[in-house]
Scaffold this motif. Sequence first.
Motif, mmCIF file in Angstrom:
data_model
loop_
_atom_site.group_PDB
_atom_site.id
_atom_site.type_symbol
_atom_site.label_atom_id
_atom_site.label_comp_id
_atom_site.label_asym_id
_atom_site.label_seq_id
_atom_site.Cartn_x
_atom_site.Cartn_y
_atom_site.Cartn_z
ATOM 1 N N GLU A 73 0.836 -1.205 0.000
ATOM 2 C CA GLU A 73 0.000 0.000 0.000
ATOM 3 C C GLU A 73 0.869 1.254 0.000
ATOM 4 N N ASN A 74 0.415 2.275 -0.713
ATOM 5 C CA ASN A 74 1.169 3.529 -0.763
ATOM 6 C C ASN A 74 1.282 4.193 0.601
ATOM 7 N N GLU A 75 0.228 4.118 1.409
ATOM 8 C CA GLU A 75 0.257 4.754 2.720
ATOM 9 C C GLU A 75 1.319 4.124 3.617
ATOM 10 N N VAL A 76 1.481 2.822 3.502
ATOM 11 C CA VAL A 76 2.477 2.129 4.328
ATOM 12 C C VAL A 76 3.885 2.401 3.790
ATOM 13 N N SER A 77 4.004 2.564 2.491
ATOM 14 C CA SER A 77 5.289 2.972 1.926
ATOM 15 C C SER A 77 5.703 4.334 2.472
ATOM 16 N N GLU A 78 4.750 5.240 2.583
ATOM 17 C CA GLU A 78 5.040 6.553 3.171
ATOM 18 C C GLU A 78 5.511 6.406 4.615
ATOM 19 N N GLU A 79 4.860 5.529 5.360
ATOM 20 C CA GLU A 79 5.257 5.287 6.748
ATOM 21 C C GLU A 79 6.680 4.737 6.829
ATOM 22 N N LEU A 80 7.002 3.818 5.926
ATOM 23 C CA LEU A 80 8.331 3.216 5.913
ATOM 24 C C LEU A 80 9.403 4.245 5.578
ATOM 25 N N ILE A 81 9.184 5.027 4.530
ATOM 26 C CA ILE A 81 10.163 6.040 4.141
ATOM 27 C C ILE A 81 10.368 7.053 5.256
ATOM 28 N N THR A 82 9.275 7.479 5.871
ATOM 29 C CA THR A 82 9.359 8.451 6.956
ATOM 30 C C THR A 82 10.161 7.901 8.120
ATOM 31 N N TRP A 83 9.953 6.639 8.447
ATOM 32 C CA TRP A 83 10.709 6.013 9.543
ATOM 33 C C TRP A 83 12.206 5.998 9.233
ATOM 34 N N VAL A 84 12.556 5.627 8.023
ATOM 35 C CA VAL A 84 13.970 5.594 7.638
ATOM 36 C C VAL A 84 14.576 6.993 7.742
ATOM 37 N N GLU A 85 13.845 7.992 7.268
ATOM 38 C CA GLU A 85 14.366 9.359 7.279
ATOM 39 C C GLU A 85 14.572 9.891 8.691
ATOM 40 N N TYR A 86 13.608 9.655 9.571
ATOM 41 C CA TYR A 86 13.658 10.273 10.884
ATOM 42 C C TYR A 86 14.378 9.414 11.919
ATOM 43 N N GLU A 87 14.167 8.122 11.891
ATOM 44 C CA GLU A 87 14.775 7.271 12.918
ATOM 45 C C GLU A 87 16.191 6.832 12.549
ATOM 46 N N LEU A 88 16.454 6.671 11.253
ATOM 47 C CA LEU A 88 17.802 6.291 10.823
ATOM 48 C C LEU A 88 18.565 7.486 10.267
ATOM 49 N N THR A 89 17.914 8.641 10.257
ATOM 50 C CA THR A 89 18.479 9.876 9.693
ATOM 51 C C THR A 89 19.166 9.597 8.347
ATOM 52 N N SER A 90 18.447 8.897 7.484
ATOM 53 C CA SER A 90 19.001 8.463 6.207
ATOM 54 C C SER A 90 18.060 8.815 5.063
ATOM 55 N N LYS A 91 18.654 9.155 3.928
ATOM 56 C CA LYS A 91 17.903 9.423 2.710
ATOM 57 C C LYS A 91 17.754 8.132 1.922
ATOM 58 N N VAL A 92 16.535 7.818 1.516
ATOM 59 C CA VAL A 92 16.310 6.634 0.684
ATOM 60 C C VAL A 92 16.751 6.975 -0.738
ATOM 61 N N VAL A 93 17.788 6.297 -1.214
ATOM 62 C CA VAL A 93 18.353 6.616 -2.527
ATOM 63 C C VAL A 93 17.863 5.680 -3.619
#
Length: 242
Positions: A73-93
């Motif tokens: 689901e797109n909404e869960v993809s948004e949740e996943l990307i947001t988690w990576v950005e904020y909790e891992l302080t990483s950009k999804v490349v």
Amino acid sequence: MLKYVIIFLLIGGCTTKEISKIYHSESLIIKQLSDHSYQHISYLQTDDYGKVACNGMIVVDNHEAIIFDTPAENEVSEELITWVEYELTSKVVAIVPTHFHSDCLGGLATFHERQIQSIAHNKTIQLLDSTAVIPWQGFDDFINLTVGQQEVIVDFVGKGHTTDNVIAYFPSEQILFGGCLIKSLKAGKGYLGDANLEEWSDTVEKIKSKYLEIKTVIPGHGEAGGTELLNKTIEMFQSENQ
């Protein structure tokens, strides 16, 4: 409500070491497997099997991340990307779907909206119909991807669950994301509508022979484990090519 669960290991009665961090919401779970790798788990609603948990992998280094398989689901993809950005302080490349089914790329539109590069085997791109969101970059056989200073190998070894299924191998931490090509210890054969049953076992045998140092294996569905998952998959489909 989102919650974080941190498990600690007591050492010598006076110090602690974090050995696993789990993010848990109703739609997404993330488990840390090693210093640079995570398993993400989301859900696909199916007619035949009900609500199915689906695995993917995240590899992180030097504030960059590559994700293998999107949530459905797109909404869960948004949740996943947001988690990576904020909790891992990483950009999804980059996002890498490992085959053309919706449990691998159903949430791809969200990655494209964020201008995240999508990379898939050319056969995956060919198998998608005109209504699907199409990955931006294709490759044949294999591709070496760089995240920070780490390398991840994406490899088409052969047919099995589908004719386009690829695996991702993270050499520095000896982790294989097998996707739906690899079965968990408790799994049945699952959906076989696009499978090549005759070649499935041979393909997994080739993976064992090619990547001799595998320690951790993430299947497409179910619990991660070791190389016993490869053996289980080989045995499950061995009779099909005899």
